[in-house]
Design an enzyme around this catalytic site. Structure first.
Site, mmCIF file in Angstrom:
data_model
loop_
_atom_site.group_PDB
_atom_site.id
_atom_site.type_symbol
_atom_site.label_atom_id
_atom_site.label_comp_id
_atom_site.label_asym_id
_atom_site.label_seq_id
_atom_site.Cartn_x
_atom_site.Cartn_y
_atom_site.Cartn_z
ATOM 1 C CE1 TYR A 1 14.496 99.823 50.348
ATOM 2 C CE2 TYR A 1 15.359 100.669 52.427
ATOM 3 C CZ TYR A 1 15.459 100.520 51.061
ATOM 4 O OH TYR A 1 16.542 101.075 50.385
ATOM 5 C CE LYS B 1 18.623 98.030 49.771
ATOM 6 N NZ LYS B 1 18.953 98.102 48.326
#
Length: 386
Positions: free
Chosen positions: A148, A152
């Site tokens: 994640y 990002k």
């Protein structure tokens, strides 16, 4: 006199907690808002806010949603916490490919403003950061402990690179910025707080970990809404497009120990705050083993890990940032909030019952939990002389 034109906003991930809160705030100020998401909000949608069902992974749907908008808030993401963090394929598709679709659609449709909701994690990977600012470099991608945070970071870099791209309709350029929020809280938050309350009520929250002097940050949902609105304004010509191509850390600006932050919630619901403190290294090791087990049996049984490695670092290692840039360039002034409204929200929904059982029973459970953690850790250590 000519009537002022109503501003059109699109919010990807607009059915989520923060996206919907932002939509309602913009709507109250007279804007027209479109929520682009896979499913409608759980709350009633006010008249004047439009829900548009769509998948950010499908470019044609993104392009259709973006067409005619003045500004896009790109909030949609996947894999922030829990078992979601372990689904690498979907994380990649939503966070990287989805962002590429939004950027491309904005350029094709002539949308001049884009605000990307990023995360502290683009610069943080478990190292101590005290009062860091936006001059900090991106954490090297291979050092991120979870996909994640890695995706990002990739997405934010793509947004920064795209800022200044000429629009296809010849009306100007795309101006984009990124906001890096801390952990979000507020009444009705559905991602983190219910999980924490669930652990409390099931008797799992019986220990804390790490150095009690470690400090992290949080951001109240309404402070984050304010920051996004200010960033959108700062992209306009009236403000010299001063936020274009810029990133900003956003929090309440009050560093606090992670577990002490949640003490009012624990005690406000009538439970005792844990006295047992375990080493950060032990919890990280257990989280690592849990992730390995999930990797093996996840396709058969997609259980919810108690904690992931990233969650251990985010909650147990000091990292907080300066709001100076956001205050100077956006005019961001975080308001003070506490967890009282969160406590009342949970109580109004039937939470807050005290756990059954005597103090002796609770002490026995604490001891058994600690013994299980230690036994699990020791079972993976090499045997001396083997």
């Amino acid at each position: 006199m000519e009537k002022a034109r109503i501003c059109m906003f699109l919010i990807t991930g607009g059915s989520g907690y923060f996206g919907f809160r932002l939509a309602c705030s913009l709507h109250k100020k007279g804007a027209k808002v479109i929520l682009f998401d896979m499913s409608p909000p759980s709350l009633e949608v006010p008249e004047g806010i439009v829900f548009l069902k769509g998948d950010i992974r499908e470019y044609a749907q993104v392009e259709k949603a973006v067409t005619g908008m003045d500004c896009v808030f790109h909030i949609a993401s996947y894999g922030m916490s829990g078992r979601e963090q372990l689904n690498r394929k979907l994380i990649e598709e939503v966070n990287v490919q989805g962002t590429e679709h939004v950027l491309r659609a904005c350029v094709e449709a002539g949308v001049s403003r884009l605000i990307y909701t990023s995360t502290f994690n683009v610069v943080f990977g478990g190292q101590v950061i005290e009062g860091g600012d936006e001059s900090l470099p991106y954490l090297p991608l291979h050092l991120h402990p979870d996909h994640y945070s890695r995706t990002k970071s990739v997405a934010e870099m793509a947004v920064m690179k795209a800022s200044g791209t000429e629009l296809k309709d010849g009306t100007g350029v795309l101006r984009a910025c990124a906001l890096r929020p801390a952990g979000i809280y507020g009444p009705g938050e559905q991602r983190h707080l219910p999980r924490i309350v669930g652990y409390i009520e099931k008797g799992i929250f019986r220990f804390v970990y790490g150095d009690p002097r470690s400090l992290v940050e949080f951001v109240h949902v309404d402070n984050l809404v304010s920051a996004h609105e200010l960033a959108a304004d700062a992209l306009m010509s009236e403000h010299q497009h001063r936020s274009a191509g810029q990133a900003y850390f956003i929090s309440d600006g009050r560093p606090v120990n992670n577990f002490e932050f949640f003490r009012p919630l624990v005690e406000g619901l009538g439970y005792s705050f844990p006295k047992l403190r375990l080493p950060l290294s032990l919890i990280y090791f257990v989280a690592f083993l849990t992730e390995m087990i999930h990797h093996l049996i996840g396709p058969i049984y997609n259980f919810q890990p108690l904690l992931t490695r990233t969650e251990v670092y985010k909650t147990g290692v000091t990292h907080y940032f300066s709001m100076a840039k956001a205050k100077a360039e956006l005019g961001y002034e975080p308001q003070e909030y506490n967890l009282e409204e969160v406590v009342q929200w949970f109580k109004s929904r039937g939470h807050g019952r005290k756990p059954r059982g005597s103090r002796l029973q609770r002490l026995i459970l604490d001891g058994l939990l600690l013994a299980a953690l230690v036994a699990l850790a020791l079972s993976y250590l090499p045997v001396v002389g083997s």
